[in-house]
Design a protein around this motif. Structure first.
Motif, PDB file in Angstrom:
ATOM      1  N   UNK A 253      35.603  32.708  22.313  1.00 29.82           N
ATOM      2  CA  UNK A 253      36.507  32.420  23.455  1.00 29.82           C
ATOM      3  C   UNK A 253      35.980  32.985  24.824  1.00 29.82           C
ATOM      4  N   UNK A 254      35.355  34.186  25.005  1.00 26.83           N
ATOM      5  CA  UNK A 254      34.867  34.818  25.829  1.00 26.83           C
ATOM      6  C   UNK A 254      33.606  34.397  26.481  1.00 26.83           C
ATOM      7  N   UNK A 255      32.826  33.508  25.499  1.00 28.66           N
ATOM      8  CA  UNK A 255      31.536  32.726  26.158  1.00 28.66           C
ATOM      9  C   UNK A 255      32.017  31.727  27.081  1.00 28.66           C
ATOM     10  N   UNK A 256      32.964  31.051  26.649  1.00 29.47           N
ATOM     11  CA  UNK A 256      33.419  29.613  27.607  1.00 29.47           C
ATOM     12  C   UNK A 256      34.203  30.144  28.725  1.00 29.47           C
ATOM     13  N   UNK A 257      35.014  30.964  28.308  1.00 28.78           N
ATOM     14  CA  UNK A 257      35.948  31.757  29.574  1.00 28.78           C
ATOM     15  C   UNK A 257      34.918  31.940  30.643  1.00 28.78           C
ATOM     16  N   UNK A 258      33.656  32.813  30.474  1.00 28.55           N
ATOM     17  CA  UNK A 258      32.740  33.107  31.327  1.00 28.55           C
ATOM     18  C   UNK A 258      32.157  31.884  32.090  1.00 28.55           C
ATOM     19  N   UNK A 259      31.878  30.817  31.265  1.00 27.22           N
ATOM     20  CA  UNK A 259      31.131  29.483  31.831  1.00 27.22           C
ATOM     21  C   UNK A 259      32.139  28.699  32.683  1.00 27.22           C
ATOM     22  N   UNK A 260      33.383  28.939  32.386  1.00 28.29           N
ATOM     23  CA  UNK A 260      34.352  28.172  33.378  1.00 28.29           C
ATOM     24  C   UNK A 260      34.435  29.107  34.571  1.00 28.29           C
ATOM     25  N   UNK A 261      34.494  30.499  34.469  1.00 30.16           N
ATOM     26  CA  UNK A 261      34.557  31.214  35.882  1.00 30.16           C
ATOM     27  C   UNK A 261      33.010  31.014  36.630  1.00 30.16           C
ATOM     28  N   UNK A 270      43.676  28.402  42.760  1.00 29.72           N
ATOM     29  CA  UNK A 270      44.391  27.131  42.571  1.00 29.72           C
ATOM     30  C   UNK A 270      45.773  27.149  42.015  1.00 29.72           C
ATOM     31  N   UNK A 271      46.888  26.309  42.167  1.00 30.46           N
ATOM     32  CA  UNK A 271      47.949  26.253  41.759  1.00 30.46           C
ATOM     33  C   UNK A 271      47.764  26.254  40.108  1.00 30.46           C
ATOM     34  N   UNK A 272      48.554  27.187  39.565  1.00 27.14           N
ATOM     35  CA  UNK A 272      48.502  27.338  38.240  1.00 27.14           C
ATOM     36  C   UNK A 272      47.238  27.609  37.449  1.00 27.14           C
ATOM     37  N   UNK A 273      46.297  28.450  38.466  1.00 30.57           N
ATOM     38  CA  UNK A 273      45.072  28.703  37.805  1.00 30.57           C
ATOM     39  C   UNK A 273      44.852  29.418  36.775  1.00 30.57           C
ATOM     40  N   UNK A 274      45.648  30.052  36.222  1.00 28.59           N
ATOM     41  CA  UNK A 274      45.193  30.714  34.897  1.00 28.59           C
ATOM     42  C   UNK A 274      45.312  29.721  33.814  1.00 28.59           C
ATOM     43  N   UNK A 275      46.361  28.852  34.004  1.00 27.90           N
ATOM     44  CA  UNK A 275      46.499  27.627  32.867  1.00 27.90           C
ATOM     45  C   UNK A 275      45.338  26.816  33.049  1.00 27.90           C
ATOM     46  N   UNK A 276      44.779  26.476  34.119  1.00 28.12           N
ATOM     47  CA  UNK A 276      43.657  25.663  34.125  1.00 28.12           C
ATOM     48  C   UNK A 276      42.406  26.436  33.633  1.00 28.12           C
ATOM     49  N   UNK A 277      42.378  27.724  33.950  1.00 25.86           N
ATOM     50  CA  UNK A 277      41.127  28.500  33.221  1.00 25.86           C
ATOM     51  C   UNK A 277      41.636  28.573  31.871  1.00 25.86           C
ATOM     52  N   UNK A 278      42.565  28.704  31.251  1.00 22.01           N
ATOM     53  CA  UNK A 278      42.617  28.536  29.792  1.00 22.01           C
ATOM     54  C   UNK A 278      42.325  27.275  29.163  1.00 22.01           C
ATOM     55  N   UNK A 279      42.874  25.879  29.922  1.00 23.67           N
ATOM     56  CA  UNK A 279      42.440  24.948  29.294  1.00 23.67           C
ATOM     57  C   UNK A 279      41.161  24.625  29.290  1.00 23.67           C
ATOM     58  N   UNK A 280      40.289  24.886  30.414  1.00 24.46           N
ATOM     59  CA  UNK A 280      39.060  24.492  30.631  1.00 24.46           C
ATOM     60  C   UNK A 280      38.044  25.482  29.540  1.00 24.46           C
ATOM     61  N   UNK A 281      38.638  26.515  29.334  1.00 20.07           N
ATOM     62  CA  UNK A 281      37.848  27.387  28.323  1.00 20.07           C
ATOM     63  C   UNK A 281      38.025  26.623  26.893  1.00 20.07           C
ATOM     64  N   UNK A 282      39.281  26.412  26.410  1.00 16.56           N
ATOM     65  CA  UNK A 282      39.542  25.560  25.322  1.00 16.56           C
ATOM     66  C   UNK A 282      38.634  24.318  25.274  1.00 16.56           C
ATOM     67  N   UNK A 283      38.737  23.728  26.408  1.00 15.77           N
ATOM     68  CA  UNK A 283      37.892  22.288  26.300  1.00 15.77           C
ATOM     69  C   UNK A 283      36.494  22.446  25.904  1.00 15.77           C
ATOM     70  N   UNK A 284      35.744  23.652  26.517  1.00 16.95           N
ATOM     71  CA  UNK A 284      34.487  24.021  26.491  1.00 16.95           C
ATOM     72  C   UNK A 284      34.284  24.356  24.844  1.00 16.95           C
TER      73      UNK A 284
END
Length: 418
Positions: A253-261, A270-284
């Motif tokens: 998880x941490x690796x793709x979290x860092x790539x999104x950031x 962004x509106x609902x930024x934490x949710x977008x960050x979670x979704x994009x991390x899971x997508x990656x």
């Protein structure tokens, strides 16, 4: 091996003397499929002979029958980790099955495997799950210990072999051998021996010989794992039982979290930024797991070089992660087990759900007339305690979360799950 003669699963017995109807003849590889894929024209057939569909392959037909089944519709109100009443956006067995099918088809297309067979297996793999997820399964298995136990893969097979009642000519959905084999992804030796007695050379034989199933079945098993881990991360964070700070201890998880950031450093604004960050991390995370499976499987296939789908059976498992991705996926599973599945709030709800299942089973065993008419009729015809217990088991296993909770409240006067 010849075609199997009479499929069964834990008491689901076809008519004596029944035989499989072979699929349409043809030894050529279907256009576009790899030679080691399950070829639609070479299916080992169905229990009851049927004329070919004019516009669909046999595995497409299996998929369509599964989608139109009653058991498939009930999956919308059967849950994974969180019970049905706990939130509208948590995964259910239906949404999970759709996600597994999507992942399975994506990987199958890259590997030139039989996409329709993969989709059919993925959509059917949870048809036998009880209400209340694994909590319900564990409770029902304990209830059935004296009468052969309960296992959801065997129950899924039982659903498609017997319990669905849609066709005038046969019970069940009359699915092909290949789809049924994929549904039965786990089986104890004792159960395999029982199935083999009624279906010589059939879907249980691989467990007795130590062989592998088709590549499509292997793929569905892995797609199930990938989807399960990803959506439990999503649902766990959504529920507030785990958070992204905890997940940073999980390398996958941490690796793709860092790539999104790194790509979106201002995502928090962004509106609902934490949710977008979670979704994009899971997508990656999902995407890279898919790419890893494709690359690792292609390498194994190149090394093993199976001549055809039959040769796959005597090879070692060929569909899988690389060693590195397998290790990281295992770490994620351990994290979810410790922090989500064993969370005090989940455990408390689990215990209530198991009480509901246990008490319902006991009531139906003592008062079979309380079941729906077709099950009550089967109970009257049961010749012994084992047969009666299996009827009660089938009825409880087929319930949705909310129906089980409602029936329990009706029969006991106690509402445990509000």
């Amino acid at each position: 091996m010849g075609p199997p003669r009479s499929p069964t699963a834990c008491g689901s017995l076809p008519p004596e003397g029944a035989s499989f109807a072979l699929g349409r003849p043809g030894g050529k590889t279907d256009q576009g499929l790899a030679r080691w894929a399950s070829q639609p024209a070479q299916t080992r057939g169905r229990l009851h002979a049927e004329a070919p569909a004019p516009t669909r392959s046999d595995h497409q037909r299996d998929r369509d029958r599964i989608v139109h089944s009653s058991a498939f519709r009930r999956l919308v109100y059967k849950t994974q980790v969180f019970l049905n009443h706990e939130g509208d956006l948590f995964r259910t067995r239906l949404t999970h099955s759709l996600e597994v099918a999507q992942l399975g088809r994506s990987i199958a297309r890259s590997l030139r495997l039989n996409e329709d067979l993969v989709e059919a297996i993925c959509l059917a793999h949870d048809l036998g799950h009880t209400p209340f997820g694994h909590a319900g399964q564990d409770a029902l298995n304990a209830c059935m210990r004296e009468w052969g136990g309960f296992e959801h893969n065997l129950q899924s097979l039982r659903v498609v072999d017997r319990l669905e009642e849609r066709y005038p000519g046969f019970d069940g959905l009359n699915l092909t051998f290949e789809t049924r084999e994929g549904i039965l992804k786990h089986c104890s030796r004792a159960n395999a021996e029982r199935i083999e007695q009624r279906e010589p050379g059939g879907i249980a034989q691989r467990f007795l010989r130590g062989e592998q199933p088709s590549l499509e079945a292997q793929l569905c098993n892995l797609a199930d794992e990938i989807a399960y881990n990803a959506h439990d991360v999503d649902d766990g964070v959504r529920s507030g039982l785990i958070d992204m700070e905890q997940l940073m201890a999980v390398p996958l998880f941490a690796r793709y979290h860092a790539l999104t950031l790194a790509q979106y450093p201002d995502i928090a604004l962004l509106p609902h930024g934490p949710r977008r960050l979670l979704y994009d991390t899971i997508r990656r995370m999902l995407s890279d797991q898919v790419y890893d499976v494709v690359a690792a499987t292609q390498a194994r296939l190149a090394e093993a070089d199976p001549a055809d789908a039959q040769a796959v059976r005597s090879a070692p498992p060929l569909v899988g992660f690389s060693a590195a991705m397998r290790a990281e996926s295992t770490q994620l599973k351990r994290f979810l087990f410790q922090n989500l599945y064993r969370h005090p709030q989940v455990v408390q709800t689990t215990e209530l759900a198991q009480t509901v299942v246990r008490e319902l089973f006991a009531i139906y065993l003592a008062r079979p007339q309380e079941m729906k008419p077709r099950f009550a009729e089967r109970a009257q015809e049961a010749g012994d305690a084992t047969a009666l217990a299996r009827v009660a088991c089938d009825f409880v296993a087929g319930m949705t979360d909310r129906y089980a909770a409602r029936e329990h409240a009706r029969l006991t006067g106690r509402q445990l799950l509000a």
